[in-house]
Design a protein around this motif. Structure first.
Motif, PDB file in Angstrom:
ATOM      1  N   ASP A 184       0.857  -1.187   0.000  1.00  0.00           N
ATOM      2  CA  ASP A 184       0.000   0.000   0.000  1.00  0.00           C
ATOM      3  C   ASP A 184       0.894   1.239   0.000  1.00  0.00           C
ATOM      4  OD1 ASP A 184      -2.031   1.773   0.130  1.00  0.00           O
ATOM      5  OD2 ASP A 184      -3.112   0.752   1.735  1.00  0.00           O
ATOM      6  N   ASP A 185       0.748   2.043  -1.027  1.00  0.00           N
ATOM      7  CA  ASP A 185       1.637   3.189  -1.191  1.00  0.00           C
ATOM      8  C   ASP A 185       1.049   4.478  -0.615  1.00  0.00           C
ATOM      9  OD1 ASP A 185       3.979   4.359  -1.996  1.00  0.00           O
ATOM     10  OD2 ASP A 185       3.223   4.912  -3.971  1.00  0.00           O
ATOM     11  N   CYS A 186      -0.147   4.414  -0.036  1.00  0.00           N
ATOM     12  CA  CYS A 186      -0.794   5.605   0.504  1.00  0.00           C
ATOM     13  C   CYS A 186      -0.944   5.476   2.020  1.00  0.00           C
ATOM     14  CB  CYS A 186      -2.174   5.816  -0.132  1.00  0.00           C
ATOM     15  SG  CYS A 186      -2.103   6.082  -1.912  1.00  0.00           S
ATOM     16  N   ALA A 193      -0.218  -1.148  -4.730  1.00  0.00           N
ATOM     17  CA  ALA A 193       0.703  -1.128  -5.868  1.00  0.00           C
ATOM     18  C   ALA A 193       1.499  -2.417  -5.882  1.00  0.00           C
ATOM     19  CB  ALA A 193       1.620   0.086  -5.790  1.00  0.00           C
ATOM     20  N   LYS A 195       5.173  -4.656  -6.586  1.00  0.00           N
ATOM     21  CA  LYS A 195       6.629  -4.745  -6.686  1.00  0.00           C
ATOM     22  C   LYS A 195       6.948  -6.086  -7.322  1.00  0.00           C
ATOM     23  CE  LYS A 195       8.819  -1.766  -3.243  1.00  0.00           C
ATOM     24  NZ  LYS A 195       9.704  -1.169  -4.251  1.00  0.00           N
TER      25      LYS A 195
END
Length: 270
Positions: A184-186, A193, A195
């Motif tokens: 989770d990038d937020c 997201a 990887k």
């Protein structure tokens, strides 16, 4: 009553009568036409405004006709003055002297033209002969040098050209430690997201790069998304070396992604 009508007709056609003393049949006709319009304006249906407008237009065309006559007279006087000045100048001794000088300057005899043609022809022949004499030794030297190069170059090329080498293939590369991961990038809201990390190893004897393809599938084996790319871009990976990559930014996370398959589909030496 009849006197008023006669006086109205005379006033209506007064511009046309004035225009008869001018020049230009078109302007006279237009003046006459608008005089007729102004005369018709006497009828109560048209009104006084129509009479006045047509009468003013008729006066305008009459003025143009008169002005044309004055312009023609002015131009005629100017032409007569110019003709008289030229006649006086021609009759004077200075004018005759200048006229004779101009005639002498404009006169070119056939003998002069013929002489000039002969001179230019001889000069052209001499120039062409000199250029040919100058170029002949140089061209001969160039030809001999070209022959020498033609005999030497094939031998040099055969001796210098290296043997053909084998080309790296997709099977010469392997992927080590491939690890797909969702994060989770937020901070305030959820925005998952991907990887897709791993290491690309070059097992070829030459430096080269490889193209990989990653396929995302759902739990039943259906394809959700596919991406491909060159992890090292246009850089070559040295023989026996590895290159760490992350292909996650190229793929957008979608619900239902369960498995990620990776394959090497091409290889190239940049």
């Amino acid at each position: 009553m009849e006197g008023i009508l006669i006086l109205s007709a005379i006033l209506a056609f007064l511009p046309f009568i004035i225009s008869l003393g001018g020049r230009g049949g078109v302007w006279k006709f237009l003046s006459f036409l608008f005089c007729c319009f102004s005369l018709v304006g006497i009828v109560p249906v048209v009104g006084f405004a129509g009479v006045l407008f047509a009468w003013v237009i008729a006066w305008i065309f009459a003025a143009i006709a008169a002005q044309s006559r004055r312009s023609e007279q002015r131009f005629a006087r100017m032409e007569r003055s110019i003709a008289a000045a030229r006649a006086n100048e021609a009759e004077s001794p200075v004018g005759r002297l200048l006229e004779n000088e101009q005639r002498q300057q404009r006169y070119i005899s056939f003998g002069k033209v013929f002489t000039l043609l002969i001179v230019f022809g001889i000069a052209g022949v001499l120039i062409v002969m000199g250029v040919q004499d100058f170029q002949t030794p140089k061209d001969t030297a160039i030809t001999s040098e070209q022959q020498k190069l033609a005999t030497l170059v094939p031998t040099k090329i055969e001796s210098v050209s290296p043997p053909l080498t084998s080309r790296c293939r997709a099977t010469d590369f392997t992927v080590e430690g491939f690890s797909p991961r969702v994060f989770d990038d937020c901070r305030q809201s959820s925005c998952p997201a991907l990887k897709l990390t791993g290491k690309l190893k070059n097992n070829c004897a030459l430096s080269a790069g490889a193209q990989i393809k990653i396929t995302a599938e759902d739990g039943k084996g259906g394809v959700i998304d596919t991406i491909d790319g060159w992890p090292a871009s246009t850089r070559n990976i040295a023989p026996g070396s590895t290159y760490a990559f992350d292909m996650g930014p190229l793929m957008v996370y979608r619900k239902g992604m369960k498995t990620f398959n990776i394959a090497i589909i091409d290889a190239r030496t940049w």
